[in-house]
Each structure stands twice: as structure tokens, then as C-alpha cells.
Design an enzyme around this catalytic site. Structure first.
Site, PDB file in Angstrom:
ATOM      1  N   HIS A 125      -0.427 -31.801 -45.541  1.00 55.17           N
ATOM      2  CA  HIS A 125      -1.009 -32.825 -44.666  1.00 55.17           C
ATOM      3  C   HIS A 125      -2.342 -32.385 -44.079  1.00 55.17           C
ATOM      4  O   HIS A 125      -3.169 -33.216 -43.714  1.00 55.17           O
ATOM      5  CB  HIS A 125      -0.032 -33.201 -43.556  1.00 55.17           C
ATOM      6  CG  HIS A 125       0.087 -32.200 -42.448  1.00 55.17           C
ATOM      7  ND1 HIS A 125       1.078 -31.250 -42.400  1.00 55.17           N
ATOM      8  CD2 HIS A 125      -0.670 -32.003 -41.339  1.00 55.17           C
ATOM      9  CE1 HIS A 125       0.931 -30.520 -41.311  1.00 55.17           C
ATOM     10  NE2 HIS A 125      -0.127 -30.955 -40.647  1.00 55.17           N
ATOM     11  N   ASP A 155       5.325 -30.998 -48.023  1.00 58.18           N
ATOM     12  CA  ASP A 155       4.198 -30.595 -47.179  1.00 58.18           C
ATOM     13  C   ASP A 155       3.676 -29.206 -47.555  1.00 58.18           C
ATOM     14  O   ASP A 155       3.300 -28.418 -46.687  1.00 58.18           O
ATOM     15  CB  ASP A 155       4.584 -30.632 -45.698  1.00 58.18           C
ATOM     16  CG  ASP A 155       3.351 -30.656 -44.788  1.00 58.18           C
ATOM     17  OD1 ASP A 155       2.286 -31.107 -45.254  1.00 58.18           O
ATOM     18  OD2 ASP A 155       3.460 -30.221 -43.636  1.00 58.18           O
ATOM     19  N   SER A 228      -0.717 -25.286 -38.051  1.00 60.64           N
ATOM     20  CA  SER A 228      -0.243 -25.934 -39.273  1.00 60.64           C
ATOM     21  C   SER A 228      -0.603 -25.123 -40.502  1.00 60.64           C
ATOM     22  O   SER A 228      -1.754 -24.771 -40.717  1.00 60.64           O
ATOM     23  CB  SER A 228      -0.865 -27.326 -39.384  1.00 60.64           C
ATOM     24  OG  SER A 228      -0.385 -27.986 -40.518  1.00 60.64           O
TER      25      SER A 228
END
Length: 361
Positions: A125, A155, A228
Site C-alpha cells: 500500500h 500487502d 509501514s
């Protein structure tokens, strides 16, 4: 135990002993209990050496978006299940808004090197709508990265930079993790490169709303926008997961973070490296949760498995004789403990292979 703590324990024991003596009780019993607790005190782990060794393989990732007016890193991803508050609050770890103009042009995250010739793992993402991807190493060097492939369903994304002789992380076994184990994250929350946060494993095998292919590792490690794609380490300095999602009301850390097990991520990495995409198996069924009421109706000893509600015409399941009302208990030898296990087990089976299924009819 230092001198001050020893003095405090002694004073406390003496005080309790006096109270017990006045009450006509035996003070030696409580003294023994307090003494055993004091002697069993162990120091917390020191992460200094782990961080020095592991951080050299962690990278900072910057992406340039295709459009300055696109819905970019300042946004969050809300679940379509509006009626479910928990689903609404699961959001991807994305950079903060900051300056609106800057946020719309670039996004930041983390990643880590898995091969000496420049393969980097991160979150899929983070790379959405990216026209350029830059990877900065611990030594300060920056490289424009090539996207070898990404898989939105797990992801996971794989990058390649033009460098050799790079330090790499050591891959661990997430299946050995248990609730209460120490874990540590290294990343760039809010742009603060190589920030280190620690905590424990809260749970394993978590299923999240609309996430069918990842048995997430839940931790209480402080994870914020910019973490992330960064690694989650065990005490041995091995990567056991990739930080992916947070549970939040404010967009920041609230004590619930979720990571992708590294064995799953490495399997995705191999497919992206060889094929440029991920190929998954399917059997052509719809299913639902087996709760306690359904288990009683079907005379199961306990709620488990996946109840088949629909079978696709001419699909693999139909051809194998599976019918609505069957409860799949095992797939390929793996126990379907809950219904959300089935999609992951089926996806891991390569198309064209024959797989044994155990069901309750």
C-alpha cells in the site's frame, strides 16, 4: 538489586511482620512470600546490540506520487463495513498530513534488505500510485528503486536497487512466537528515521476485516505513520514480520498494531521475483463462520471449520462432490480452526494440484 531497593524491601518486610505479630499471625509466612518475589526479579532485556546489528539492513522509502491532486498519503483506508466500529478503525499505516502540498507529492515508509544484491521488502500500500520510488540506506546512500511486483491481498511488495554487498536481515520463524514474547520494530515514524520501539506479542493468527490471506501477528509495539513496511524483530535479532496495520481512533499509536508473518511474506517475495505476480489456488465456494449454535445443529463437538453455503457450477469443489451444508474441517492436512483459515489454505495451494479435504456432512 541495588542497595536502595534492598533497604526498601527490608523495611517493608519489617513493617508487615510487626502488623502480623500484633494480629496474632505468623510473620514468617509473608516474609517468605515477599522474599521469594524479591529474589525472582529479573532485569528487562537490553536491545542495544540487537539494534546495532539489525538496523544496518533497514531502509527508508520515499515515493513520488503520479498526481499532486490524487488521494495520497494523508488519506486513510476505511472498511466498507460501516456498521462494525472495529472495521471502521482498522487503517493502513500512512504518513501524516503535514503540509498538504508536500503530502500530496510524496509519501514515506520503511523496508528492509533481504539480499546482498539489493532486494528490499516493504508494504504494497505504500507504493500505490507511485511514479518514483527511492530507497535510502543506513549509510546515507539513496537509490532509485525498481518495483519487481506487489500483492495488495497480502500487502507485500518487492523492490530492487542497483547495489551490491549490502547487509541483510536474518529471517526468523514467526511460528515460534507466543503471546508475551518480546519484539522490536525499527522504522521511520513521522519521518524520524531509525526510530526503535519495543513491546510484546499480544496474539498470533489474528483475522482482520476484509483481510482473508494473512494471519496477522498482533503486538503492542508503538507503530505510527512511517513505520509501514518496516521489520519486526524477535530477541534473536531475526525478522519475524512486516509491520502493516494499526488500530486507531486518532491516526496514531493506540497499543494495537498488526504485522505480516515473514514466512508468508517470503513466499510472496519468491513469486514476485520469479513471476512478477502472485498466483493463488481457488476451489469455487462461499462459506460462513461455524458458531456454537451451528456446531450444535450439525452435532460437532466444538465450533470449528468453514460451513459451505454456495458451490460454484463447474468449479473444482463442485467436481469433487462438495455440496452446500458441508463443513470443511481440514484442507491439505491443515486444520481449519475457523472459517477465515480456509481462504488462506486454498490460496497457498497452486492451481492444478490435487489436495485432500476432510469434511463433516
Amino acid at each position: 538489586m541495588n542497595v536502595r531497593r534492598a533497604w526498601l524491601y527490608s523495611a517493608l518486610l519489617a513493617f508487615v511482620a510487626v502488623l502480623l505479630h500484633r494480629a496474632g499471625l505468623d510473620p514468617t509466612l509473608v516474609s517468605a512470600v515477599y522474599g521469594s518475589q524479591a529474589n525472582s526479579t529479573r532485569p528487562l532485556p537490553n536491545f542495544r546490540d540487537l539494534v546495532k546489528q539489525a538496523s544496518v539492513a533497514v531502509v527508508t522509502i520515499k515515493t513520488i506520487k503520479k498526481s499532486a491532486f490524487a488521494n495520497l498519503s494523508a488519506s486513510v483506508r476505511d472498511s466498507p463495513h460501516d456498521e462494525d466500529e472495529l472495521a471502521e478503525l482498522f487503517r493502513r499505516i500512512l504518513p501524516p498530513e503535514g503540509n498538504r502540498r508536500d503530502a500530496q507529492q510524496s509519501a514515506f515508509g520503511s523496508g528492509f534488505v533481504v539480499s546482498t544484491d539489493g532486494l528490499v521488502l516493504t508494504d504494497s500500500h505504500l507504493l500505490d500510485d507511485a511514479s518514483e520510488i527511492w530507497v535510502r540506506l543506513k549509510d546515507g546512500r539513496s537509490f532509485k528503486a525498481k518495483l519487481l511486483g506487489k500483492d495488495a491481498l497480502t500487502d507485500v511488495a518487492l523492490l530492487k536497487i542497483d547495489a551490491v554487498g549490502l547487509p541483510t536481515v536474518t529471517i526468523g520463524d514467526p511460528n515460534k512466537l507466543e503471546a508475551g514474547d518480546w519484539v522490536l520494530a525499527i522504522g521511520s515514524p513521522f519521518g524520524f528515521d531509525y526510530s526503535v520501539t519495543q513491546g510484546i506479542v499480544s496474539a498470533t493468527g489474528r483475522a482482520l476485516p476484509n483481510e482473508y490471506y494473512v494471519p496477522f501477528i498482533q503486538t503492542d509495539v508503538s507503530i505510527n505513520p512511517g513505520n509501514s513496511g518496516g521489520p519486526l524483530f524477535n530477541l534473536a535479532g531475526e525478522v519475524v514480520a512486516i509491520n502493516s496495520q494499526i488500530y486507531t481512533r486518532s491516526g496514531g499509536y493506540m497499543g494495537l498494531s498488526f504485522a505480516i508473518p515473514i514466512d508468508l511474506a517470503m513466499g510472496i517475495k519468491e513469486q514476485l521475483l520469479t513471476r512478477g505476480k502472485v498466483v493463488r489456488g481457488r476451489i469455487g465456494v462461499s462459506h460462513q463462520v461455524v458458531d456454537e449454535a451451528i456446531a450444535q445443529v450439525f452435532r460437532l463437538e466444538s465450533p470449528m471449520g468453514a460451513l459451505i453455503t454456495e458451490v460454484e457450477p463447474n468449479g473444482p469443489a463442485k467436481k469433487s462432490g462438495i455440496i452446500p451444508g458441508d463443513i470443511i474441517l481440514k484442507f491439505g492436512g491443515a486444520t481449519v480452526t475457523a472459517s477465515h483459515d480456509l481462504p488462506r489454505f486454498v490460496a497457498n495451494a497452486q492451481p492444478g494440484t490435487v489436495t485432500a479435504i476432510e469434511l463433516w456432512r
